[in-house]
Design a protein around this motif. Sequence first.
Motif, PDB file in Angstrom:
ATOM      1  N   TYR A   1       0.861  -1.184   0.000  1.00  0.00           N
ATOM      2  CA  TYR A   1       0.000   0.000   0.000  1.00  0.00           C
ATOM      3  C   TYR A   1       0.891   1.225   0.000  1.00  0.00           C
ATOM      4  CZ  TYR A   1       0.885   0.733   5.019  1.00  0.00           C
ATOM      5  OH  TYR A   1       1.476   0.966   6.229  1.00  0.00           O
ATOM      6  N   GLU A   2       0.307   2.358  -0.349  1.00  0.00           N
ATOM      7  CA  GLU A   2       1.079   3.597  -0.373  1.00  0.00           C
ATOM      8  C   GLU A   2       0.173   4.778  -0.084  1.00  0.00           C
ATOM      9  OE1 GLU A   2       4.289   6.043  -3.163  1.00  0.00           O
ATOM     10  OE2 GLU A   2       3.154   4.374  -4.021  1.00  0.00           O
ATOM     11  N   MET A   3       0.681   5.672   0.751  1.00  0.00           N
ATOM     12  CA  MET A   3       0.044   6.951   1.018  1.00  0.00           C
ATOM     13  C   MET A   3       1.004   8.023   0.505  1.00  0.00           C
ATOM     14  SD  MET A   3      -2.886   6.312   2.527  1.00  0.00           S
ATOM     15  CE  MET A   3      -3.368   7.796   3.403  1.00  0.00           C
TER      16      MET A   3
ATOM     17  N   ALA B   1      -9.322  -5.443  -3.205  1.00  0.00           N
ATOM     18  CA  ALA B   1      -8.626  -4.289  -2.660  1.00  0.00           C
ATOM     19  C   ALA B   1      -9.611  -3.149  -2.497  1.00  0.00           C
ATOM     20  CB  ALA B   1      -7.480  -3.870  -3.580  1.00  0.00           C
ATOM     21  N   SER B   2      -9.445  -2.377  -1.432  1.00  0.00           N
ATOM     22  CA  SER B   2     -10.331  -1.241  -1.217  1.00  0.00           C
ATOM     23  C   SER B   2      -9.602  -0.129  -0.482  1.00  0.00           C
ATOM     24  CB  SER B   2     -11.578  -1.647  -0.435  1.00  0.00           C
ATOM     25  OG  SER B   2     -11.235  -2.106   0.863  1.00  0.00           O
ATOM     26  N   VAL B   3     -10.016   1.102  -0.780  1.00  0.00           N
ATOM     27  CA  VAL B   3      -9.566   2.286  -0.050  1.00  0.00           C
ATOM     28  C   VAL B   3     -10.823   3.042   0.345  1.00  0.00           C
ATOM     29  CG1 VAL B   3      -8.277   4.441  -0.143  1.00  0.00           C
ATOM     30  CG2 VAL B   3      -7.387   2.410  -1.321  1.00  0.00           C
ATOM     31  N   THR B   4     -10.935   3.394   1.624  1.00  0.00           N
ATOM     32  CA  THR B   4     -12.135   4.044   2.141  1.00  0.00           C
ATOM     33  C   THR B   4     -11.746   5.264   2.968  1.00  0.00           C
ATOM     34  OG1 THR B   4     -13.260   1.893   2.270  1.00  0.00           O
ATOM     35  CG2 THR B   4     -14.241   3.732   3.480  1.00  0.00           C
TER      36      THR B   4
ATOM     37  N   THR C   1      -8.792   4.049   5.298  1.00  0.00           N
ATOM     38  CA  THR C   1      -8.586   2.628   5.562  1.00  0.00           C
ATOM     39  C   THR C   1      -8.237   1.945   4.251  1.00  0.00           C
ATOM     40  OG1 THR C   1     -10.147   2.630   7.405  1.00  0.00           O
ATOM     41  CG2 THR C   1      -9.632   0.501   6.406  1.00  0.00           C
ATOM     42  N   LEU C   2      -7.092   1.285   4.228  1.00  0.00           N
ATOM     43  CA  LEU C   2      -6.632   0.542   3.054  1.00  0.00           C
ATOM     44  C   LEU C   2      -6.683  -0.940   3.392  1.00  0.00           C
ATOM     45  CD1 LEU C   2      -4.428   3.146   3.614  1.00  0.00           C
ATOM     46  CD2 LEU C   2      -4.169   2.689   1.178  1.00  0.00           C
TER      47      LEU C   2
END
Length: 238
Positions: A112-114, A137-140, A148-149
């Motif tokens: 993952y990456e921010m 996969a999800s990003v919320t 939340t990844l």
Amino acid sequence: MRKLLIRVATLAAAATTLAAPVAPTTAAAAQNLSFRPLQYNTNGYNWGGYAATGSGFTSVSATWTEARATCNSTNDLYAPWVGIDGYGSSTVEQTGVATDCSSGTAVHQAWYEMYPANPVYLSTSSYPVAAGDVINASVTYAGSNRYTLKLVNSSRGWTYSTSKTLSASRTSAEVIIESPTGAYPNFGTLNFSSATVNGKSLGSFNPVALDPSNGAYEARTSALGSGGTSFSDTYLRE
């Protein structure tokens, strides 16, 4: 993964057009034994898939079966991922699985990456991935600049979830394949399904279709399937 310039593919017509240029960005390489440092590819466009644009994006999710990739060279590297903000923004909140050929064979690793923080690669022993595994996969966006990844490998029975803070614009949501090196391994066809944005079908946002090109098209993105939640990317060349 680092975002590079993007070629827009108009699937309804034979002609293609270029997206407005976005400033190229780089991220320092993660200290990870499986993935070597990467250089910014100035020669082309490295995204395939779809990007929904607008404002107020709060979630993106998709499922795929990890493709069996054949390495053409040790430079080959690509990843399917989902994210928010990657298209024309200075931040990206994203997660997926990378396939790296630097060892001569395809190695799969969840990450993952921010961005602009460095990517974080998950332990291959605790969170293994192999060709044929079904990945969701999800990003919320959870409010107050928190995201939340989440990655789920239903084939191997593991789930990884993390919560991170970043001030971001939330002006796009993406379901993407990307090659940071501009060189794709032969992954055949990768099928995305259950692609949703803000709890609705990806297609309901009239997303931009993208094909990766590095002098010539490297992969082709299909039209969205009925219901607007499925599409495929098919390998063409390294």
